[in-house]
Scaffold this motif. Sequence first.
Motif, PDB file in Angstrom:
ATOM      1  N   HIS A  32      27.592  23.088  99.609  1.00  0.00           N
ATOM      2  CA  HIS A  32      27.798  24.329 100.499  1.00  0.00           C
ATOM      3  C   HIS A  32      29.138  23.964 101.427  1.00  0.00           C
ATOM      4  CE1 HIS A  32      26.820  26.660 103.962  1.00  0.00           C
ATOM      5  NE2 HIS A  32      26.575  27.540 102.693  1.00  0.00           N
ATOM      6  N   ARG A  33      29.298  22.717 101.648  1.00  0.00           N
ATOM      7  CA  ARG A  33      30.534  22.481 102.504  1.00  0.00           C
ATOM      8  C   ARG A  33      31.685  22.643 101.700  1.00  0.00           C
ATOM      9  NH1 ARG A  33      31.246  17.752 106.541  1.00  0.00           N
ATOM     10  NH2 ARG A  33      29.705  18.813 107.736  1.00  0.00           N
ATOM     11  N   GLY A  36      32.316  26.426 101.407  1.00  0.00           N
ATOM     12  CA  GLY A  36      32.670  27.150 102.588  1.00  0.00           C
ATOM     13  C   GLY A  36      34.251  26.946 102.570  1.00  0.00           C
ATOM     14  N   VAL A  37      34.813  25.674 102.334  1.00  0.00           N
ATOM     15  CA  VAL A  37      36.098  25.223 102.573  1.00  0.00           C
ATOM     16  C   VAL A  37      36.871  26.030 101.141  1.00  0.00           C
ATOM     17  CG1 VAL A  37      37.994  23.520 102.253  1.00  0.00           C
ATOM     18  CG2 VAL A  37      35.885  22.991 103.358  1.00  0.00           C
ATOM     19  N   THR A  39      36.204  29.063 100.060  1.00  0.00           N
ATOM     20  CA  THR A  39      36.015  30.440 100.413  1.00  0.00           C
ATOM     21  C   THR A  39      37.055  30.503 101.523  1.00  0.00           C
ATOM     22  OG1 THR A  39      33.520  30.302  99.988  1.00  0.00           O
ATOM     23  CG2 THR A  39      34.466  32.132 101.467  1.00  0.00           C
ATOM     24  N   PHE A  40      37.353  29.676 102.338  1.00  0.00           N
ATOM     25  CA  PHE A  40      38.119  29.864 103.369  1.00  0.00           C
ATOM     26  C   PHE A  40      39.563  30.067 102.720  1.00  0.00           C
ATOM     27  CE2 PHE A  40      41.454  27.540 106.290  1.00  0.00           C
ATOM     28  CZ  PHE A  40      41.277  28.356 107.388  1.00  0.00           C
ATOM     29  N   VAL A  43      40.188  33.329 101.000  1.00  0.00           N
ATOM     30  CA  VAL A  43      40.589  34.588 101.954  1.00  0.00           C
ATOM     31  C   VAL A  43      42.192  34.770 102.019  1.00  0.00           C
ATOM     32  CG1 VAL A  43      40.523  35.469 104.306  1.00  0.00           C
ATOM     33  CG2 VAL A  43      38.735  34.516 103.175  1.00  0.00           C
ATOM     34  N   HIS A  86      28.022  29.855  98.359  1.00  0.00           N
ATOM     35  CA  HIS A  86      27.890  29.811  99.854  1.00  0.00           C
ATOM     36  C   HIS A  86      27.080  30.715 100.526  1.00  0.00           C
ATOM     37  CE1 HIS A  86      29.914  28.232 103.644  1.00  0.00           C
ATOM     38  NE2 HIS A  86      29.643  29.204 104.064  1.00  0.00           N
ATOM     39  N   ILE A  87      27.098  31.960  99.936  1.00  0.00           N
ATOM     40  CA  ILE A  87      25.957  33.088 100.611  1.00  0.00           C
ATOM     41  C   ILE A  87      24.745  32.646 100.162  1.00  0.00           C
ATOM     42  CG2 ILE A  87      25.341  35.375 100.527  1.00  0.00           C
ATOM     43  CD1 ILE A  87      28.189  36.204  99.954  1.00  0.00           C
ATOM     44  N   GLY A  90      23.904  29.430 102.059  1.00  0.00           N
ATOM     45  CA  GLY A  90      23.818  29.812 103.643  1.00  0.00           C
ATOM     46  C   GLY A  90      22.776  30.811 104.201  1.00  0.00           C
ATOM     47  N   ILE A  91      22.133  31.458 103.225  1.00  0.00           N
ATOM     48  CA  ILE A  91      20.881  32.265 103.455  1.00  0.00           C
ATOM     49  C   ILE A  91      19.701  30.944 103.416  1.00  0.00           C
ATOM     50  CG2 ILE A  91      18.938  33.676 102.638  1.00  0.00           C
ATOM     51  CD1 ILE A  91      21.334  35.402 101.342  1.00  0.00           C
ATOM     52  N   HIS A  93      20.113  27.851 104.443  1.00  0.00           N
ATOM     53  CA  HIS A  93      20.201  27.382 105.566  1.00  0.00           C
ATOM     54  C   HIS A  93      19.553  28.089 106.903  1.00  0.00           C
ATOM     55  CE1 HIS A  93      22.572  23.549 105.682  1.00  0.00           C
ATOM     56  NE2 HIS A  93      23.385  24.097 104.432  1.00  0.00           N
ATOM     57  N   LEU A  94      19.800  29.323 106.715  1.00  0.00           N
ATOM     58  CA  LEU A  94      19.348  30.333 107.798  1.00  0.00           C
ATOM     59  C   LEU A  94      17.803  30.293 107.927  1.00  0.00           C
ATOM     60  CD1 LEU A  94      21.785  33.061 107.815  1.00  0.00           C
ATOM     61  CD2 LEU A  94      22.057  31.219 109.179  1.00  0.00           C
TER      62      LEU A  94
HETATM   63  C1  HEM Z   1      34.984  34.342 104.453  1.00  0.00           C
HETATM   64  C2  HEM Z   1      33.846  33.828 104.438  1.00  0.00           C
HETATM   65  C3  HEM Z   1      33.261  32.441 104.695  1.00  0.00           C
HETATM   66  C4  HEM Z   1      33.865  31.253 105.025  1.00  0.00           C
HETATM   67  C5  HEM Z   1      35.319  30.841 104.920  1.00  0.00           C
HETATM   68  C6  HEM Z   1      32.923  30.264 105.215  1.00  0.00           C
HETATM   69  C7  HEM Z   1      33.225  29.030 105.526  1.00  0.00           C
HETATM   70  C8  HEM Z   1      32.260  28.174 106.002  1.00  0.00           C
HETATM   71  C9  HEM Z   1      32.456  26.582 106.446  1.00  0.00           C
HETATM   72  C10 HEM Z   1      33.974  26.004 106.225  1.00  0.00           C
HETATM   73  C11 HEM Z   1      31.471  26.005 106.695  1.00  0.00           C
HETATM   74  C12 HEM Z   1      31.058  24.545 107.178  1.00  0.00           C
HETATM   75  C13 HEM Z   1      30.443  23.922 106.182  1.00  0.00           C
HETATM   76  C14 HEM Z   1      30.203  22.602 106.892  1.00  0.00           C
HETATM   77  O1  HEM Z   1      30.582  22.054 107.719  1.00  0.00           O
HETATM   78  O2  HEM Z   1      29.269  21.870 106.320  1.00  0.00           O
HETATM   79  C15 HEM Z   1      30.420  27.131 106.860  1.00  0.00           C
HETATM   80  C16 HEM Z   1      29.110  26.886 106.980  1.00  0.00           C
HETATM   81  C17 HEM Z   1      28.118  27.854 106.974  1.00  0.00           C
HETATM   82  N1  HEM Z   1      28.101  28.947 106.453  1.00  0.00           N
HETATM   83 FE1  HEM Z   1      29.855  29.788 105.610  1.00  0.00          FE
HETATM   84  N2  HEM Z   1      31.842  30.861 105.260  1.00  0.00           N
HETATM   85  C18 HEM Z   1      31.741  32.153 104.929  1.00  0.00           C
HETATM   86  C19 HEM Z   1      30.822  33.108 104.710  1.00  0.00           C
HETATM   87  C20 HEM Z   1      29.523  32.893 104.961  1.00  0.00           C
HETATM   88  C21 HEM Z   1      28.380  33.832 104.749  1.00  0.00           C
HETATM   89  C22 HEM Z   1      28.582  35.303 104.057  1.00  0.00           C
HETATM   90  C23 HEM Z   1      27.178  33.398 104.986  1.00  0.00           C
HETATM   91  C24 HEM Z   1      26.154  33.952 104.756  1.00  0.00           C
HETATM   92  C25 HEM Z   1      24.894  33.500 104.246  1.00  0.00           C
HETATM   93  C26 HEM Z   1      27.698  31.736 105.458  1.00  0.00           C
HETATM   94  C27 HEM Z   1      26.748  30.902 105.864  1.00  0.00           C
HETATM   95  C28 HEM Z   1      26.941  29.696 106.361  1.00  0.00           C
HETATM   96  C29 HEM Z   1      25.937  28.792 107.088  1.00  0.00           C
HETATM   97  C30 HEM Z   1      24.585  29.032 107.290  1.00  0.00           C
HETATM   98  C31 HEM Z   1      26.773  27.662 107.453  1.00  0.00           C
HETATM   99  C32 HEM Z   1      26.323  26.488 108.141  1.00  0.00           C
HETATM  100  C33 HEM Z   1      25.620  25.391 107.313  1.00  0.00           C
HETATM  101  C34 HEM Z   1      25.040  24.165 107.970  1.00  0.00           C
HETATM  102  O3  HEM Z   1      24.532  24.406 108.941  1.00  0.00           O
HETATM  103  O4  HEM Z   1      25.200  23.290 107.509  1.00  0.00           O
HETATM  104  N3  HEM Z   1      28.953  31.707 105.484  1.00  0.00           N
HETATM  105  N4  HEM Z   1      31.021  28.036 106.374  1.00  0.00           N
END
Ligand code: HEM
Length: 130
Positions: A32-33, A36-37, A39-40, A43, A86-87, A90-91, A93-94
């Motif tokens: 997931h991490r 996220g990176v 995805t970043f 963009v 990630h989505i 992320g869901i 996680h939520l």
């Molecule tokens: C441009 C879009 C996005 C980028 C660049 C992005 C990037 C990131 C990054 C870098 C992290 C940190 C991960 C970590 O430290 O472990 C993160 C965490 C998270 N992202 Fe995203 N994200 C994006 C969109 C989304 C979307 C659409 C969701 C919807 C579900 C989402 C849900 C989450 C959640 C829930 C976390 C926290 C996870 C945790 O608690 O460890 N993200 N995101």
Amino acid sequence: MGHIVKVTKPRPVNLDLQTIRFPITAIASIVHRVSGVITFFSVAILLWLLSLSLSSPSGFEAAADIVDSFFAKFILWGILTALAYHIVGGIRHLLMDMKYFEELESGNMSAKVAFGITAVLSVLAWGLVW
Ligand code: HEM
């Protein structure tokens, strides 16, 4: 006076990395991490491609040519797969923030489901890109 403790199990001498297995929840968290990176940085790539395509008719042609190559399609598929995970992750996680899937069993299950849904979305993304 010293107190003698009988050790029944041998204490670990060092970590045998070959026998260490990550639990699926740990893998889900790391991925997931990483997603996220990815995805970043995606963009930036996608915005650059969009601005190139909107710059002029020849810019549009250039962007269309880039997207037409196998390499670019492969990268786009990778970006979509990372975004999908990630989505979905992320869901998950939520939902865990709302106190669902917090036990070992249900956490393992939801991690597997997240990977399964991502695999399906990844196949769909392959069809979308090609
Ligand atoms: C441009 C879009 C996005 C980028 C660049 C992005 C990037 C990131 C990054 C870098 C992290 C940190 C991960 C970590 O430290 O472990 C993160 C965490 C998270 N992202 Fe995203 N994200 C994006 C969109 C989304 C979307 C659409 C969701 C919807 C579900 C989402 C849900 C989450 C959640 C829930 C976390 C926290 C996870 C945790 O608690 O460890 N993200 N995101």
